[in-house]
Design an enzyme around this catalytic site. Sequence first.
Site, PDB file in Angstrom:
ATOM      1  N   ARG A 192      15.191  -1.777   8.461  1.00 34.43           N
ATOM      2  CA  ARG A 192      15.896  -1.539   9.812  1.00 34.43           C
ATOM      3  C   ARG A 192      17.248  -2.411   9.669  1.00 34.43           C
ATOM      4  O   ARG A 192      17.115  -3.314   8.907  1.00 34.43           O
ATOM      5  CB  ARG A 192      14.973  -2.175  10.749  1.00 34.43           C
ATOM      6  CG  ARG A 192      13.671  -1.471  11.125  1.00 34.43           C
ATOM      7  CD  ARG A 192      12.728  -2.028  11.675  1.00 34.43           C
ATOM      8  NE  ARG A 192      11.414  -1.257  11.969  1.00 34.43           N
ATOM      9  CZ  ARG A 192      10.259  -1.759  11.429  1.00 34.43           C
ATOM     10  NH1 ARG A 192      10.141  -2.770  10.570  1.00 34.43           N
ATOM     11  NH2 ARG A 192       9.395  -1.078  11.659  1.00 34.43           N
ATOM     12  N   LYS A 196       8.944  -5.865  12.200  1.00 30.57           N
ATOM     13  CA  LYS A 196       8.288  -5.972  13.683  1.00 30.57           C
ATOM     14  C   LYS A 196       7.196  -6.466  13.700  1.00 30.57           C
ATOM     15  O   LYS A 196       6.431  -6.435  12.593  1.00 30.57           O
ATOM     16  CB  LYS A 196       8.334  -4.351  14.181  1.00 30.57           C
ATOM     17  CG  LYS A 196       9.366  -4.020  14.625  1.00 30.57           C
ATOM     18  CD  LYS A 196       9.212  -2.635  15.219  1.00 30.57           C
ATOM     19  CE  LYS A 196      10.472  -1.945  15.845  1.00 30.57           C
ATOM     20  NZ  LYS A 196      10.544  -0.280  16.214  1.00 30.57           N
ATOM     21  N   HIS A 235      20.024   3.768  11.236  1.00 27.06           N
ATOM     22  CA  HIS A 235      18.480   3.955  11.094  1.00 27.06           C
ATOM     23  C   HIS A 235      17.926   5.196  10.504  1.00 27.06           C
ATOM     24  O   HIS A 235      16.807   5.178   9.928  1.00 27.06           O
ATOM     25  CB  HIS A 235      17.924   4.176  12.551  1.00 27.06           C
ATOM     26  CG  HIS A 235      16.571   3.639  12.552  1.00 27.06           C
ATOM     27  ND1 HIS A 235      16.001   2.165  12.475  1.00 27.06           N
ATOM     28  CD2 HIS A 235      15.403   4.156  13.026  1.00 27.06           C
ATOM     29  CE1 HIS A 235      14.813   2.116  12.427  1.00 27.06           C
ATOM     30  NE2 HIS A 235      14.353   3.549  12.855  1.00 27.06           N
ATOM     31  N   ARG A 237      16.972   4.805   7.102  1.00 25.57           N
ATOM     32  CA  ARG A 237      15.610   4.380   6.919  1.00 25.57           C
ATOM     33  C   ARG A 237      14.654   5.760   6.779  1.00 25.57           C
ATOM     34  O   ARG A 237      13.868   5.920   5.990  1.00 25.57           O
ATOM     35  CB  ARG A 237      15.074   3.460   7.929  1.00 25.57           C
ATOM     36  CG  ARG A 237      13.840   3.011   8.096  1.00 25.57           C
ATOM     37  CD  ARG A 237      13.729   1.925   9.072  1.00 25.57           C
ATOM     38  NE  ARG A 237      12.392   1.785   9.634  1.00 25.57           N
ATOM     39  CZ  ARG A 237      11.419   1.194   9.227  1.00 25.57           C
ATOM     40  NH1 ARG A 237      11.553   0.592   7.849  1.00 25.57           N
ATOM     41  NH2 ARG A 237      10.082   0.933   9.583  1.00 25.57           N
ATOM     42  N   HIS A 249       5.245   0.458   8.670  1.00 26.75           N
ATOM     43  CA  HIS A 249       4.595   1.093   9.872  1.00 26.75           C
ATOM     44  C   HIS A 249       3.262   0.249  10.300  1.00 26.75           C
ATOM     45  O   HIS A 249       2.455   0.291   9.154  1.00 26.75           O
ATOM     46  CB  HIS A 249       4.641   2.445   9.683  1.00 26.75           C
ATOM     47  CG  HIS A 249       6.015   3.044   9.872  1.00 26.75           C
ATOM     48  ND1 HIS A 249       5.999   4.572   9.456  1.00 26.75           N
ATOM     49  CD2 HIS A 249       6.992   2.857  10.492  1.00 26.75           C
ATOM     50  CE1 HIS A 249       7.466   4.752   9.512  1.00 26.75           C
ATOM     51  NE2 HIS A 249       7.742   3.498  10.152  1.00 26.75           N
ATOM     52  N   TYR A 288       7.008  11.871   9.097  1.00 26.62           N
ATOM     53  CA  TYR A 288       8.100  12.090   7.975  1.00 26.62           C
ATOM     54  C   TYR A 288       7.517  13.437   7.144  1.00 26.62           C
ATOM     55  O   TYR A 288       8.351  13.991   6.278  1.00 26.62           O
ATOM     56  CB  TYR A 288       8.488  11.002   6.927  1.00 26.62           C
ATOM     57  CG  TYR A 288       9.116   9.766   7.737  1.00 26.62           C
ATOM     58  CD1 TYR A 288      10.464  10.087   8.198  1.00 26.62           C
ATOM     59  CD2 TYR A 288       8.423   8.703   8.205  1.00 26.62           C
ATOM     60  CE1 TYR A 288      11.078   9.130   8.799  1.00 26.62           C
ATOM     61  CE2 TYR A 288       8.908   7.657   8.920  1.00 26.62           C
ATOM     62  CZ  TYR A 288      10.257   8.013   9.123  1.00 26.62           C
ATOM     63  OH  TYR A 288      11.043   6.920   9.905  1.00 26.62           O
TER      64      TYR A 288
END
Length: 196
Positions: free
Chosen positions: A62, A86, A158, A161, A184, A193
């Site tokens: 990110r 995150k 982004h 990514r 994730h 994806y």
Amino acid sequence: TSRGPRLLPGIFDRHQLLHLLQAPEAYWRRHAETDDAETPLGPFLAARDTAIIEVIYSAGLRIGEAVALNLEAIDAFTGTFTVTGKGNKQRLCILGKPALAALRRYLEERARLGLGGKRDAGPLFVNRHGDRLTARSVQRSFKLYLREADLPADYTPHRLRHSFATHMLAAGADLRSVQEMLGHASLSTTQLYTHV
């Protein structure tokens, strides 16, 4: 509470990625600073911004994770480093050869301007004053390079990514590994994806 249908993330194809990676060099060659500084900033800015694009793409970062990187966090030989993403979750990232080469070139330019040696601790990506780059300034430069590369203006860092994830899966990486590389929490996020 469902947020409605998840939009499929857009990606750069390899052709677009190549144009984007050539853009900082081309841009700064054309906008060679005409100030009377003995050390031109163009080569530094071109090398730095190429390195940022390579690092974000190569490690699937990110933008906030990229600007938060410290030089001492990266193993210069293996190109491995740990990122705190995150939810304060840590993950291991690995840079490919092109990204490592771009990083080395940037660090040479950075040292040439006296903005920190190749082994100095502290922020990896700095501005012309040696201060940590902000996500906002990376986004601003990114817009210039999209224009330079003749790419759609609404593309974002982004998207790099997303491209990393999609290209990894296309090359045969398994979903779990890509989930770990992206940090994730849920596999369903990574599964997006597989449909791109």
